[in-house]
Design a protein around this motif. Structure first.
Motif, PDB file in Angstrom:
ATOM      1  N   VAL A  29     -44.013 -13.652 -78.633  1.00 56.23           N
ATOM      2  CA  VAL A  29     -45.363 -13.838 -78.021  1.00 56.23           C
ATOM      3  C   VAL A  29     -45.524 -13.306 -76.647  1.00 56.23           C
ATOM      4  O   VAL A  29     -46.367 -12.590 -76.392  1.00 56.23           O
ATOM      5  N   ALA A  30     -44.449 -13.455 -75.698  1.00 58.04           N
ATOM      6  CA  ALA A  30     -44.565 -13.150 -74.299  1.00 58.04           C
ATOM      7  C   ALA A  30     -44.538 -11.664 -74.366  1.00 58.04           C
ATOM      8  O   ALA A  30     -45.258 -10.804 -73.762  1.00 58.04           O
ATOM      9  N   ASP A  35     -47.102  -6.248 -73.711  1.00 59.36           N
ATOM     10  CA  ASP A  35     -47.798  -5.036 -74.385  1.00 59.36           C
ATOM     11  C   ASP A  35     -49.248  -4.754 -74.576  1.00 59.36           C
ATOM     12  O   ASP A  35     -49.808  -3.978 -74.104  1.00 59.36           O
ATOM     13  N   GLU A  36     -49.934  -5.854 -74.683  1.00 62.81           N
ATOM     14  CA  GLU A  36     -51.331  -5.834 -74.846  1.00 62.81           C
ATOM     15  C   GLU A  36     -51.796  -5.878 -73.453  1.00 62.81           C
ATOM     16  O   GLU A  36     -52.903  -5.179 -72.937  1.00 62.81           O
ATOM     17  N   TYR A  37     -51.365  -6.270 -72.328  1.00 67.29           N
ATOM     18  CA  TYR A  37     -51.757  -6.186 -71.100  1.00 67.29           C
ATOM     19  C   TYR A  37     -51.748  -4.855 -70.422  1.00 67.29           C
ATOM     20  O   TYR A  37     -52.603  -4.312 -69.776  1.00 67.29           O
ATOM     21  N   ILE A  38     -50.599  -4.261 -70.841  1.00 68.64           N
ATOM     22  CA  ILE A  38     -50.197  -2.743 -70.331  1.00 68.64           C
ATOM     23  C   ILE A  38     -51.098  -1.873 -71.157  1.00 68.64           C
ATOM     24  O   ILE A  38     -51.966  -0.861 -70.436  1.00 68.64           O
ATOM     25  N   HIS A  43     -55.956   1.727 -70.977  1.00 74.95           N
ATOM     26  CA  HIS A  43     -57.230   2.243 -71.543  1.00 74.95           C
ATOM     27  C   HIS A  43     -58.293   2.121 -70.354  1.00 74.95           C
ATOM     28  O   HIS A  43     -58.973   2.824 -70.325  1.00 74.95           O
ATOM     29  N   LYS A  44     -58.265   0.842 -69.497  1.00 73.48           N
ATOM     30  CA  LYS A  44     -59.338   0.966 -68.538  1.00 73.48           C
ATOM     31  C   LYS A  44     -58.986   2.073 -67.414  1.00 73.48           C
ATOM     32  O   LYS A  44     -60.067   2.545 -67.037  1.00 73.48           O
TER      33      LYS A  44
END
Length: 68
Positions: A29-30, A35-38, A43-44
């Motif tokens: 999960v961590a 991965d999602e944060y990066i 993308h931003k």
């Protein structure tokens, strides 16, 4: 490569609950969260770069639209 991640008791407990709810390990999960944060940050950054380019390249059109 390994690393030690120190979390607060509240973070550890929240991570434990989430992992349990998903039937996954806390590490999985961590890592997924990292991965999602990066991916969101990348993308931003890409969207911001494209927006700056469009504003720069289309400055004349945008100026005319402002005055319309």
């Amino acid at each position: 490569m390994g690393m030690t991640l120190r979390t607060s008791e509240a973070q550890t407990e929240a991570l434990r609950r989430q992992a349990e709810a998903e039937g996954r390990s806390m590490q999985a999960v961590a890592l997924s969260a990292i991965d999602e944060y990066i991916a969101r940050r990348e993308h931003k950054a890409k969207v911001s770069a494209v927006a700056r380019r469009v504003v720069s390249e289309e400055a004349g059109v945008l100026e005319r639209l402002k005055d319309a």
